[in-house]
Write an enzyme that holds these catalytic residues in place. Structure first.
Site, mmCIF file in Angstrom:
data_model
loop_
_atom_site.group_PDB
_atom_site.id
_atom_site.type_symbol
_atom_site.label_atom_id
_atom_site.label_comp_id
_atom_site.label_asym_id
_atom_site.label_seq_id
_atom_site.Cartn_x
_atom_site.Cartn_y
_atom_site.Cartn_z
ATOM 1 N N ASP A 42 3.563 -29.660 59.781
ATOM 2 C CA ASP A 42 2.140 -30.238 58.957
ATOM 3 C C ASP A 42 2.149 -29.695 57.678
ATOM 4 O O ASP A 42 2.641 -28.920 57.248
ATOM 5 C CB ASP A 42 1.036 -29.748 59.536
ATOM 6 C CG ASP A 42 0.929 -30.249 61.029
ATOM 7 O OD1 ASP A 42 1.595 -31.015 61.412
ATOM 8 O OD2 ASP A 42 0.111 -29.594 61.844
ATOM 9 N N LYS A 43 1.494 -30.633 56.855
ATOM 10 C CA LYS A 43 1.345 -30.469 55.239
ATOM 11 C C LYS A 43 0.725 -28.850 54.953
ATOM 12 O O LYS A 43 1.494 -28.372 54.162
ATOM 13 C CB LYS A 43 0.438 -31.297 54.833
ATOM 14 C CG LYS A 43 -0.204 -30.953 53.260
ATOM 15 C CD LYS A 43 -1.300 -32.065 52.773
ATOM 16 C CE LYS A 43 -1.789 -31.660 51.531
ATOM 17 N NZ LYS A 43 -2.868 -32.560 51.033
#
Length: 352
Positions: free
Chosen positions: A144-145
């Site tokens: 995930d970012k």
């Protein structure tokens, strides 16, 4: 003679009246200048009072702000600069793979509003690590970012496909660290609840991953009753173990057996009731709002609830064990903000 004298008196009176009017205007001007000066002085005094009333930024608040700014800057820099940043995070490489310690706030893939992502700079990074004729690097998995830590890149398509198959067949051992709000009970166990994506109906509709359990508790006797399986739900299994707890928080070691989107975040928040510190998405269900942080945690971090929206997600891909010929153990230290939070919350533990 008398007439002349009268005319002179009239002219003198008119002159005197004009002088009086001029003097009045001058006096009014002086009064206006005085009022403006007084108003300016009052503004300065008020500004000084406001400065004294605003508390100075604490080191913790400064780090939170700087981290938020860094995430924005990574979206604005030239791709070559971003590739250079990723090169500096390289922790391991051989003839088949390159391993980086993924920074916080950097998306892996492009999308709406994304200007820079890891995928876009892989050709440049390959040239920086090898030579100008190097084949572009290839993604093998995703993070995930907001997640930091171990990320494996392949030097060829063939190696990338081989590693993706290892992930798909669950031959890769993944270990994450997370700081959670609350203390899981029991302290060690397995969460095995399917996950599905659903639309949240609210004043601001959005989509979230959520639990889709196969059982529910009977209101009559409390027994587990099997329910119809959601056809869109994916099987999700997460092992967890508490490494330390203090100040209404826990440091958890997590091993996702499956690889469902946002699996760890959903299992901790909705399965164990212990959302990850800084996970504003999964700390609520029906609304998009900053995470509500316990007062004891805010005191330890020297933050106010009004600043909680800037707290970063404390989820780190700590170790990855890859069976490429011989098994390769890849370890990345948590980022500085994660380490500082551990210290402030006094989450000390004995490393294995």
């Amino acid at each position: 003679m008398a007439a002349a004298s009268g005319g002179g008196l009239r002219r003198a009176a008119a002159g005197l009246a004009q002088a009086v009017r001029g003097g009045g205007r001058a006096a009014e001007g002086v009064r206006a200048e005085g009022l403006r000066a007084e108003e300016l002085a009052e503004r300065l005094r008020r500004s000084e009072r406001e400065k004294r009333e605003i508390p100075e930024e604490t080191p913790a608040q400064r780090r939170v702000r700087e981290l938020s700014m860094l995430s924005k800057r990574l979206q604005q820099v030239h791709p070559n600069v971003l590739a250079k940043v990723l090169k500096q995070t390289t922790v391991y490489q051989n003839e088949e793979i390159v391993v980086i310690n993924k920074p916080y706030g950097l998306p892996v893939h492009g999308g709406p509003g994304v200007r820079n992502c890891i995928t876009d700079v892989l050709p440049v990074l390959a040239k920086m690590l090898e030579n100008m004729k190097a084949e572009p690097l290839h993604l093998c998995h995703r993070l995930d970012k907001e997640t930091t830590g171990v990320m494996v890149l392949a030097r060829s398509k063939e190696v990338a496909e081989k590693i993706r198959l290892l992930f798909k067949t669950r031959q890769v051992e993944k270990i994450y660290w997370a700081i959670s709000l609350g203390d899981p009970d029991p302290a060690e166990g397995i969460v095995e609840i399917p996950i599905v994506e659903k639309e949240v109906q609210s004043h601001q509709s959005h989509y979230k991953m959520t639990l889709a359990p196969n059982y529910r508790l009977s209101p009559e006797d409390g027994r587990a009753v099997r329910i119809r399986k959601n056809r869109n739900a994916e099987s999700a299994v997460t092992r967890y173990r508490r490494l330390a707890s203090s100040s209404a928080c826990s440091l958890l070691e997590l091993q996702p057996i499956t690889g469902v989107k946002h699996q760890i975040r959903v299992h901790l928040a909705y399965g164990l009731g212990c959302p990850i510190l800084g996970d504003h998405k999964y700390s609520h269900w029906s609304k998009l709002a900053p995470q509500k942080v316990p007062a004891v945690v805010l005191r330890r971090l020297k933050l106010e609830q009004s600043k909680a929206r800037h707290i970063p997600l404390h989820l780190h891909a700590y170790r990855l064990s890859l069976p490429l010929g011989e098994r390769i153990d890849l370890v990345c230290k948590p980022p500085l903000f994660f380490q500082k939070t551990l210290q402030k919350l006094e989450l000390d533990f004995a490393k294995d």
